[in-house]
Write a protein that holds these residues in place. Structure first.
Motif, mmCIF file in Angstrom:
data_model
loop_
_atom_site.group_PDB
_atom_site.id
_atom_site.type_symbol
_atom_site.label_atom_id
_atom_site.label_comp_id
_atom_site.label_asym_id
_atom_site.label_seq_id
_atom_site.Cartn_x
_atom_site.Cartn_y
_atom_site.Cartn_z
ATOM 1 N N ILE A 112 2.025 19.398 28.464
ATOM 2 C CA ILE A 112 2.243 20.816 28.128
ATOM 3 C C ILE A 112 1.216 21.738 28.766
ATOM 4 C CG2 ILE A 112 3.456 20.379 25.948
ATOM 5 C CD1 ILE A 112 0.933 21.344 24.534
ATOM 6 N N THR A 113 0.041 21.206 29.114
ATOM 7 C CA THR A 113 -0.952 22.075 29.750
ATOM 8 C C THR A 113 -0.838 22.019 31.272
ATOM 9 O OG1 THR A 113 -2.617 20.318 29.715
ATOM 10 C CG2 THR A 113 -2.621 21.861 27.865
ATOM 11 N N GLY A 114 0.132 21.259 31.775
ATOM 12 C CA GLY A 114 0.359 21.228 33.217
ATOM 13 C C GLY A 114 -0.700 20.464 33.971
ATOM 14 N N GLN A 117 7.757 27.138 27.623
ATOM 15 C CA GLN A 117 7.664 28.413 26.911
ATOM 16 C C GLN A 117 8.923 28.657 26.090
ATOM 17 O OE1 GLN A 117 5.008 30.218 26.331
ATOM 18 N NE2 GLN A 117 4.131 28.443 27.336
ATOM 19 N N GLU A 164 -0.552 16.449 25.537
ATOM 20 C CA GLU A 164 -1.503 17.472 25.971
ATOM 21 C C GLU A 164 -1.454 17.635 27.498
ATOM 22 O OE1 GLU A 164 -4.784 18.104 23.711
ATOM 23 O OE2 GLU A 164 -5.147 19.847 24.945
ATOM 24 N N SER A 165 -1.477 16.536 28.215
ATOM 25 C CA SER A 165 -1.435 16.605 29.681
ATOM 26 C C SER A 165 -0.161 17.303 30.145
ATOM 27 C CB SER A 165 -1.470 15.198 30.289
ATOM 28 O OG SER A 165 -2.755 14.666 30.182
ATOM 29 N N ASP A 183 -6.165 24.407 26.553
ATOM 30 C CA ASP A 183 -6.376 25.604 27.379
ATOM 31 C C ASP A 183 -6.330 26.868 26.515
ATOM 32 O OD1 ASP A 183 -6.414 23.916 29.560
ATOM 33 O OD2 ASP A 183 -4.274 24.153 29.940
ATOM 34 N N LEU A 184 -5.385 26.869 25.573
ATOM 35 C CA LEU A 184 -5.275 28.008 24.661
ATOM 36 C C LEU A 184 -6.539 28.113 23.803
ATOM 37 C CD1 LEU A 184 -3.605 30.257 23.294
ATOM 38 C CD2 LEU A 184 -2.749 28.531 21.731
ATOM 39 N N MET A 216 -6.353 12.259 28.403
ATOM 40 C CA MET A 216 -5.794 13.425 29.092
ATOM 41 C C MET A 216 -6.514 13.630 30.413
ATOM 42 S SD MET A 216 -5.578 17.357 27.838
ATOM 43 C CE MET A 216 -7.285 17.576 28.177
ATOM 44 N N THR A 231 -1.701 26.671 26.806
ATOM 45 C CA THR A 231 -1.331 25.966 25.574
ATOM 46 C C THR A 231 -2.421 24.948 25.248
ATOM 47 O OG1 THR A 231 -0.114 24.380 26.903
ATOM 48 C CG2 THR A 231 1.172 26.140 25.889
ATOM 49 N N ALA A 232 -2.329 24.427 24.047
ATOM 50 C CA ALA A 232 -3.194 23.335 23.589
ATOM 51 C C ALA A 232 -4.661 23.601 23.916
ATOM 52 C CB ALA A 232 -2.714 22.001 24.162
ATOM 53 N N ILE A 289 2.227 21.350 18.076
ATOM 54 C CA ILE A 289 2.358 20.693 19.391
ATOM 55 C C ILE A 289 1.725 21.557 20.480
ATOM 56 C CG2 ILE A 289 4.023 19.969 21.171
ATOM 57 C CD1 ILE A 289 4.282 18.021 19.011
ATOM 58 N N PHE A 290 1.888 22.884 20.358
ATOM 59 C CA PHE A 290 1.420 23.742 21.449
ATOM 60 C C PHE A 290 -0.019 24.233 21.269
ATOM 61 C CE2 PHE A 290 5.870 23.699 22.409
ATOM 62 C CZ PHE A 290 5.881 23.734 23.788
ATOM 63 N N THR A 291 -0.606 24.020 20.086
ATOM 64 C CA THR A 291 -2.021 24.392 19.967
ATOM 65 C C THR A 291 -2.910 23.164 19.884
ATOM 66 O OG1 THR A 291 -1.787 24.584 17.586
ATOM 67 C CG2 THR A 291 -1.680 26.624 18.840
#
Lengths: 265, 233
Positions: free
Chosen positions: A260-262, A221, A257-258, B81-82, B1, B78-79, A247-249
């Motif tokens: 940053i989305t946890g 964040q 992707e894996s 999920d967002l 992913m 994010t990504a 990167i974040f969308t």
């Protein structure tokens, strides 16, 4: 649609400040950074993210030759600052580090007065010819560190007596006192509470007006909040480097992707 | 992913929201078909049920929006999920609008049952409703299966709904010119056709959200717009 982009998110300049090509770093036989190419832009905050041990701090430390201090560490490839190779044998690492300042994870003020903490760099680099000049530099630096109002009445007090957040801003003031061109920050907020973190992040955004800032952070964040460009490192590789919003969308690489989305990656 | 989050509660939140979307979608599909059937069979009782049932659809939309806001606040998605959260908010809005159109058809049915039927227009409207309902079903399937190709297919098919509307429009216009006593009924029937055409647009918007969810890109509006209506004015 490009014209409607939020102005604050706009990258002010497209001038490359630091250009790294085919950078390899070895710690003994351990290949820690593999073939990293990256262009860091001027007047831009670039965030390095990635899991622990991915090489982001190692790479950050290459940018002002902090790795020189580690005997077993070997750096290959080229890193240019304004087109000049910083690993050239004619470059003095001490001069380089005045141009490429650094702020560390834990606030580390010298056990000296607030004034002397900031005055130290300008003194050893001979940036002030007299006390009055030095006073000006110290005030200007403390103002840029967004801490002047809090310490102006107690400049003789020890820097170590400040709160953690104040100490970190003092360290940032100390780093900018030598008029650096690039500021490297290695998890500058991980020891700070949310208020102090917000203050440092606000400061980073102000510093971007004059410097190129590179920040290593474990907080995704934070990377999203403060940076315009984000680089994702994984197992010593630079997996993806792009505009932070993208990167974040909509990251391109599934590993990004894996991460940053946890998801387990 | 990888599919699963490290925080499994996050997965459960996202699944719960999507289950609500599917529930809402099922209710809206049924409302479309019931509305068309009540019109064709002149079933006032069924029309009333649709009007009452719309409240459940509205409540679901409200709930989905609240849940989505919670996930944004608590999980900072994010990504993908967002994009999922953004898409459920939009899709629930589209479904709610489709529900409103079905309710409006039911209201007009309440008026039309007391009038002489105009030709076999009710069955033509039912065929149009059937087309929209199948499109919605496919759009929701493409959402659950994360199938952008099926979603693009749905977007293409909206063209057919537009054409059906255009031909009904011309038909109603003709009836009204032939006999002014048809005007009241035809005005209502025309609004019903228009409602169905608008439903198709909302289904298209849902399908576009599926493409966005999966690919991160909003599809271009390359679909040829039916502008044959413009020629009639």
């Amino acid at each position: 649609m490009d014209d409607l982009r939020l102005v604050e998110r706009d990258v002010d300049a497209n001038n490359v400040k630091i250009s790294a090509q085919k950078v390899q770093v070895y710690y003994g036989s351990n290949h820690a950074i593999k073939d990293v190419d990256v262009d860091i832009e001027d007047k831009t905050v670039t965030a390095f993210i990635g899991p622990s041990g991915c090489g982001k701090s190692t790479f950050l430390r290459c940018l002002n030759r902090m790795n020189d201090t580690i005997d077993v560490c070997r750096v290959e490839g080229t890193i240019n600052l304004d087109g000049e190779d910083i690993y050239d044998e004619r470059v003095d690492p001490v001069q380089l580090r005045a141009k490429v300042g650094m702020v560390f994870q834990k606030p580390n003020p010298f056990p000296k007065s607030i004034y002397d903490n900031v005055a130290y760099g300008p003194r050893i680099h001979g940036l002030a010819s007299n006390k009055a000049d030095l006073d000006v530099i110290v005030e200007k630096s403390l103002r840029r560190g967004a801490i002047w109002d809090e310490v102006k009445d107690r400049l003789d007090a020890p820097g170590t007596g400040l709160s953690g957040g104040q100490q970190q801003r003092l360290c940032i003031a100390r780093a900018v006192a030598t008029e650096p061109e690039v500021l490297l920050m290695d998890e500058p907020c991980s020891a700070l509470d949310p208020i102090a973190t917000a203050q440092v992040e606000e400061l980073i955004d102000e510093l971007r007006q004059r410097y190129s800032v590179v920040i290593v952070t474990h907080s995704m964040q934070q990377a999203a909040r403060v940076s315009q460009k984000t680089a994702f490192f994984h197992l010593g590789n630079l997996v993806e480097f792009g505009e932070t919003g993208q990167i974040f969308t909509n990251p391109e690489d599934p590993r990004t992707e894996s991460y940053i989305t946890g998801r387990i990656g | 992913m990888h599919e699963q989050h490290i925080a499994s509660a996050f997965d459960r939140d996202l699944e719960a929201i999507q289950a609500q979307i599917m529930k809402m979608g099922g209710l809206v599909e049924a409302a479309i078909m019931d509305a068309a059937r009540s019109l064709e069979t002149r079933d006032e009782e069924l029309a009333n049920q649709i009007r009452v049932g719309d409240q459940v659809i509205d409540d679901l939309e409200e709930m989905i929006n609240q849940e989505a806001a919670r996930v944004i606040a608590l999980r900072a998605p994010t990504a993908v999920d967002l994009r999922l959260i953004l898409s459920v908010m939009k899709i629930s809005g589209n479904l709610e609008r489709i529900g409103d159109y079905a309710k409006n058809i039911a209201k007009r049915t309440g008026v039309l049952v007391n009038m002489t039927p105009v030709n076999d227009s009710a069955s033509a409207l039912r065929r149009m409703a059937r087309e929209v309902e199948v499109m919605l079903k496919d759009a929701l399937d493409s959402y659950i299966q994360r199938d952008p190709d099926l979603a693009r297919d749905v977007i293409e098919r909206d063209h057919e709904v537009d054409q059906m509307y255009t031909s009904l429009f011309l038909e109603f216009l003709t009836f009204m010119m032939e006999d002014p006593r048809n005007i009241t009924a035809c005005m209502h029937l025309h609004f019903i056709a228009k409602n169905l055409e608008r439903m198709g647009d909302h289904v298209t918007a849902i399908a576009e959200q599926v493409v966005y969810l999966v690919t991160g890109e909003i599809p271009d509006e390359s679909r040829p717009k039916a502008d044959s209506l413009n020629q009639t004015f």
